[in-house]
Design a protein around this motif. Structure first.
Motif, PDB file in Angstrom:
ATOM      1  N   LEU A  75       5.465   8.488   7.546  1.00 18.38           N
ATOM      2  CA  LEU A  75       4.418   9.384   8.053  1.00 18.38           C
ATOM      3  C   LEU A  75       3.100   9.107   7.328  1.00 18.38           C
ATOM      4  N   PHE A  76       2.709   7.837   7.395  1.00 16.20           N
ATOM      5  CA  PHE A  76       1.540   7.354   6.668  1.00 16.20           C
ATOM      6  C   PHE A  76       0.726   6.434   7.566  1.00 16.20           C
ATOM      7  N   ALA A  77      -0.594   6.549   7.479  1.00 17.84           N
ATOM      8  CA  ALA A  77      -1.489   5.661   8.225  1.00 17.84           C
ATOM      9  C   ALA A  77      -2.605   5.189   7.307  1.00 17.84           C
ATOM     10  N   LEU A  78      -3.013   3.962   7.495  1.00 14.57           N
ATOM     11  CA  LEU A  78      -4.119   3.371   6.756  1.00 14.57           C
ATOM     12  C   LEU A  78      -5.123   2.868   7.780  1.00 14.57           C
TER      13      LEU A  78
ATOM     14  N   VAL B 204       0.846  -1.197   0.000  1.00 17.12           N
ATOM     15  CA  VAL B 204       0.000   0.000   0.000  1.00 17.12           C
ATOM     16  C   VAL B 204       0.883   1.250   0.000  1.00 17.12           C
ATOM     17  N   ILE B 205       1.919   1.258   0.820  1.00 18.26           N
ATOM     18  CA  ILE B 205       2.841   2.401   0.876  1.00 18.26           C
ATOM     19  C   ILE B 205       3.483   2.622  -0.489  1.00 18.26           C
ATOM     20  N   ASP B 206       3.930   1.547  -1.133  1.00 18.67           N
ATOM     21  CA  ASP B 206       4.538   1.666  -2.459  1.00 18.67           C
ATOM     22  C   ASP B 206       3.556   2.221  -3.486  1.00 18.67           C
ATOM     23  N   THR B 207       2.294   1.817  -3.395  1.00 16.20           N
ATOM     24  CA  THR B 207       1.280   2.269  -4.342  1.00 16.20           C
ATOM     25  C   THR B 207       0.899   3.721  -4.100  1.00 16.20           C
ATOM     26  N   VAL B 208       0.708   4.083  -2.842  1.00 13.55           N
ATOM     27  CA  VAL B 208       0.274   5.439  -2.497  1.00 13.55           C
ATOM     28  C   VAL B 208       1.404   6.450  -2.653  1.00 13.55           C
ATOM     29  N   GLU B 209       2.621   6.056  -2.328  1.00 17.53           N
ATOM     30  CA  GLU B 209       3.788   6.938  -2.346  1.00 17.53           C
ATOM     31  C   GLU B 209       3.551   8.202  -1.512  1.00 17.53           C
ATOM     32  N   PRO B 210       3.405   8.058  -0.186  1.00 16.94           N
ATOM     33  CA  PRO B 210       3.123   9.224   0.659  1.00 16.94           C
ATOM     34  C   PRO B 210       4.189  10.317   0.572  1.00 16.94           C
ATOM     35  N   SER B 211       5.408   9.967   0.213  1.00 16.50           N
ATOM     36  CA  SER B 211       6.458  10.984   0.099  1.00 16.50           C
ATOM     37  C   SER B 211       6.215  11.939  -1.072  1.00 16.50           C
TER      38      SER B 211
ATOM     39  N   VAL C   8       1.680  14.518   7.042  1.00 12.31           N
ATOM     40  CA  VAL C   8       1.268  13.153   7.347  1.00 12.31           C
ATOM     41  C   VAL C   8       0.115  12.803   6.414  1.00 12.31           C
ATOM     42  N   VAL C   9       0.142  11.596   5.872  1.00 10.27           N
ATOM     43  CA  VAL C   9      -0.909  11.140   4.970  1.00 10.27           C
ATOM     44  C   VAL C   9      -1.705  10.043   5.687  1.00 10.27           C
TER      45      VAL C   9
END
Length: 94
Positions: A55-58, A17-24, A30-31
């Motif tokens: 700095l990401f939350a799901l 999910v982090i790789d797909t969303v790319e919060p950076s 914060v995402v």
């Protein structure tokens, strides 16, 4: 706010999910993403996943329960933010 599908199913790995969303790539500090899909780790329900590094939350809205959803999601989001930022004093009192 965006309405985009990032989870293929309830077993999608948080790292994927982090790789797909790319919060950076986002301009926010914060995402936080909400999903209506239930999240599971094997057979255990997962309410939220937090990455302090990204700095990401799901948050799984389906996992917070069906009563007073707004209050519960807000409390989980506050807790996730406190964890992501490493600031325990930001956590909700309840």
């Amino acid at each position: 706010m965006r309405s985009e599908p990032y989870l293929s199913d309830e077993q999608t790995a948080f790292a994927d999910v982090i790789d797909t969303v790319e919060p950076s790539s986002e301009s926010e500090d914060v995402v936080v993403y909400l999903t209506d899909l239930p999240r599971r780790e094997d057979t255990l329900p997962v309410v939220a996943d937090v990455s302090t590094e990204h700095l990401f939350a799901l948050i799984s809205v389906a996992a917070v329960g069906g009563v007073r959803i707004d209050d519960r999601v807000r409390a989980v989001a506050e807790l996730a933010l406190a964890c992501a930022l490493g600031e325990p004093q930001l956590a909700p009192a309840r």
